[in-house]
Enzyme design. Structure first.
Site, PDB file in Angstrom:
ATOM      1  CB  SER A  49      38.913  -8.391 -20.736  1.00 61.04           C
ATOM      2  OG  SER A  49      38.126  -7.221 -20.519  1.00 61.04           O
ATOM      3  CG  ASP A  84      40.654 -13.045 -19.028  1.00 63.56           C
ATOM      4  OD1 ASP A  84      41.164 -14.148 -19.294  1.00 63.56           O
ATOM      5  OD2 ASP A  84      39.422 -12.883 -18.846  1.00 63.56           O
ATOM      6  CG  HIS A  85      40.711 -14.262 -23.278  1.00 60.65           C
ATOM      7  ND1 HIS A  85      40.819 -15.469 -23.932  1.00 60.65           N
ATOM      8  CD2 HIS A  85      39.841 -14.457 -22.255  1.00 60.65           C
ATOM      9  CE1 HIS A  85      40.035 -16.352 -23.334  1.00 60.65           C
ATOM     10  NE2 HIS A  85      39.435 -15.776 -22.308  1.00 60.65           N
ATOM     11  CG  ASP A 106      42.946 -16.526 -26.729  1.00 66.25           C
ATOM     12  OD1 ASP A 106      43.298 -17.489 -27.446  1.00 66.25           O
ATOM     13  OD2 ASP A 106      41.756 -16.251 -26.499  1.00 66.25           O
ATOM     14  CG  HIS A 179      34.466 -16.859 -22.382  1.00 61.01           C
ATOM     15  ND1 HIS A 179      35.270 -16.990 -23.480  1.00 61.01           N
ATOM     16  CD2 HIS A 179      35.283 -16.974 -21.307  1.00 61.01           C
ATOM     17  CE1 HIS A 179      36.532 -17.152 -23.084  1.00 61.01           C
ATOM     18  NE2 HIS A 179      36.564 -17.164 -21.777  1.00 61.01           N
ATOM     19  N   GLY A 208      35.332 -19.747 -18.491  1.00 58.68           N
ATOM     20  CA  GLY A 208      33.876 -19.901 -18.533  1.00 58.68           C
ATOM     21  C   GLY A 208      33.322 -20.553 -17.282  1.00 58.68           C
ATOM     22  CB  THR A 210      29.511 -17.875 -15.431  1.00 59.17           C
ATOM     23  OG1 THR A 210      30.288 -16.830 -14.878  1.00 59.17           O
ATOM     24  CG2 THR A 210      28.020 -17.576 -15.243  1.00 59.17           C
ATOM     25  CB  VAL A 230      34.128 -16.588 -11.855  1.00 63.86           C
ATOM     26  CG1 VAL A 230      32.674 -16.182 -11.666  1.00 63.86           C
ATOM     27  CG2 VAL A 230      34.320 -18.057 -11.511  1.00 63.86           C
ATOM     28  CB  THR A 232      28.968 -14.212 -16.850  1.00 59.34           C
ATOM     29  OG1 THR A 232      29.762 -14.121 -18.030  1.00 59.34           O
ATOM     30  CG2 THR A 232      27.534 -13.873 -17.176  1.00 59.34           C
TER      31      THR A 232
HETATM   32  P1  13P Z   1      32.459 -16.425 -17.536  1.00 59.15           P
HETATM   33  O1  13P Z   1      32.066 -15.033 -17.908  1.00 59.15           O
HETATM   34  O2  13P Z   1      31.657 -17.446 -18.232  1.00 59.15           O
HETATM   35  O3  13P Z   1      32.469 -16.621 -16.061  1.00 59.15           O
HETATM   36  O4  13P Z   1      33.951 -16.657 -18.069  1.00 59.15           O
HETATM   37  C1  13P Z   1      34.985 -15.863 -17.580  1.00 59.15           C
HETATM   38  C2  13P Z   1      36.259 -16.146 -18.265  1.00 59.15           C
HETATM   39  O5  13P Z   1      36.533 -17.257 -18.682  1.00 59.15           O
HETATM   40  C3  13P Z   1      37.223 -15.042 -18.394  1.00 59.15           C
HETATM   41  O6  13P Z   1      38.378 -15.422 -19.073  1.00 59.15           O
END
Ligand code: 13P
Length: 283
Positions: A49, A84-85, A106, A179, A208, A210, A230, A232
């Site tokens: 990120s 990521d994003h 994003d 997320h 998301g 997790t 993944v 979290t």
């Molecule tokens: P989680 O933290 O819910 O696993 O999501 C991770 C995610 O989507 C990162 O882009």
């Protein structure tokens, strides 16, 4: 081997499994993920990120750490280093110029037309460097969101327009995932996922990852999902190991020992995801 995500996700889509995207936060996490996925012979995506990039010291630092670890650990599996994003063109460009092999733009908070324009600009630049691009549409919830609120499900026609007008490689349509931790059972729209997959004919990405029950993960893969993010869950697994260690040891202060105390529990979580996603022995 550092590669973009094209071949690994197309292979996953064809053979009905998903490649794990694990978020990294530091050198140790990068090493733990690479080592475990090498043992399991699973392709892997290291997602970073913008916040984690800042924490680690910048785009070039992240790319150099990753490349050097791959070399010194003699990693042979396909590894993708993915932003990521990414929030705008400037940050996607920084990632591409620093050696990332894949980026996510994003622009999902904008209307469709703006999302298309912002995504297109990134794709045009990325293609010159053989970097793959993921885009998002709809709104993936945060842990502050309830499963029934704060989430905007992607619209099928908008997904088609985004794909047709941008030449992206992968699409992350928001379909009920969140997320962080879910409040209640996730409410993913699998019918829509399948429809989008058929109509856009690109590997889909599920954010998301997790807290989504195993049977729903399998269903998502069956409906065209080829990359599952993944973050979290690895954080929780690592912290669990560290907490147990520190609760039982009040005298250690060597940071290497403290960080290492989360290694086994984190590697176990990585193994569980790889096995669930079906990416073991696919490298
Ligand atoms: P989680 O933290 O819910 O696993 O999501 C991770 C995610 O989507 C990162 O882009």
């Amino acid at each position: 081997m550092l590669v973009n995500m094209k071949e690994m996700l197309e292979k996953a889509k064809q053979n009905k499994y998903a490649v794990p995207h694990f978020n990294i936060n530091n050198l140790e996490w990068t090493r733990f993920i690479l080592e475990e996925c090498e043992i399991l012979k699973s392709p892997v995506i290291l997602g970073v990120s913008e916040g984690a990039i800042k924490y680690m010291g910048g785009y070039k630092v992240v790319a150099d750490i990753t490349k050097n670890l791959i070399n010194s650990l003699e990693i042979t599996i396909p590894v993708s280093l993915h932003l990521d994003h990414g929030s705008d063109f400037a940050n996607c460009k920084k990632a591409i110029d620093s050696g990332f092999t894949s980026v996510m733009i994003d622009a999902s908070k904008y209307n469709l037309e703006e999302n298309i324009n912002k995504t297109k600009e990134v794709v045009e630049y990325a293609k010159k460097f053989n970097v793959t691009v993921e885009a998002e549409i709809g709104h993936i919830g945060g842990s502050e969101d309830n499963v029934n609120s704060g989430i905007l499900y992607a619209d099928v026609d908008e997904c088609i327009k985004l794909v047709n007008n941008t030449n992206i490689d992968f699409l992350a349509p928001a379909l009920g995932s969140v997320h962080g931790l879910y409040k209640g059972e996730p409410n993913l729209d699998f019918n829509r996922m399948e429809e989008i997959s058929k109509k856009v004919n690109l590997p889909l990405v599920l954010h998301g990852g997790t807290g989504i029950p195993d049977f729903q993960i399998k269903k998502a893969i069956a409906c065209g999902t080829s990359k599952i993010n993944v973050n979290t869950e690895l954080q929780i697994a690592w912290t669990k190991g560290v907490r147990i260690f520190l609760d039982n040891d009040t005298s250690t202060y060597d940071p290497r020992k403290i960080i290492k105390s989360g290694e086994d529990s984190m590697k176990q979580a990585i193994k569980d995801k790889v096995e669930l996603f079906g990416s073991k022995n696919r490298a």
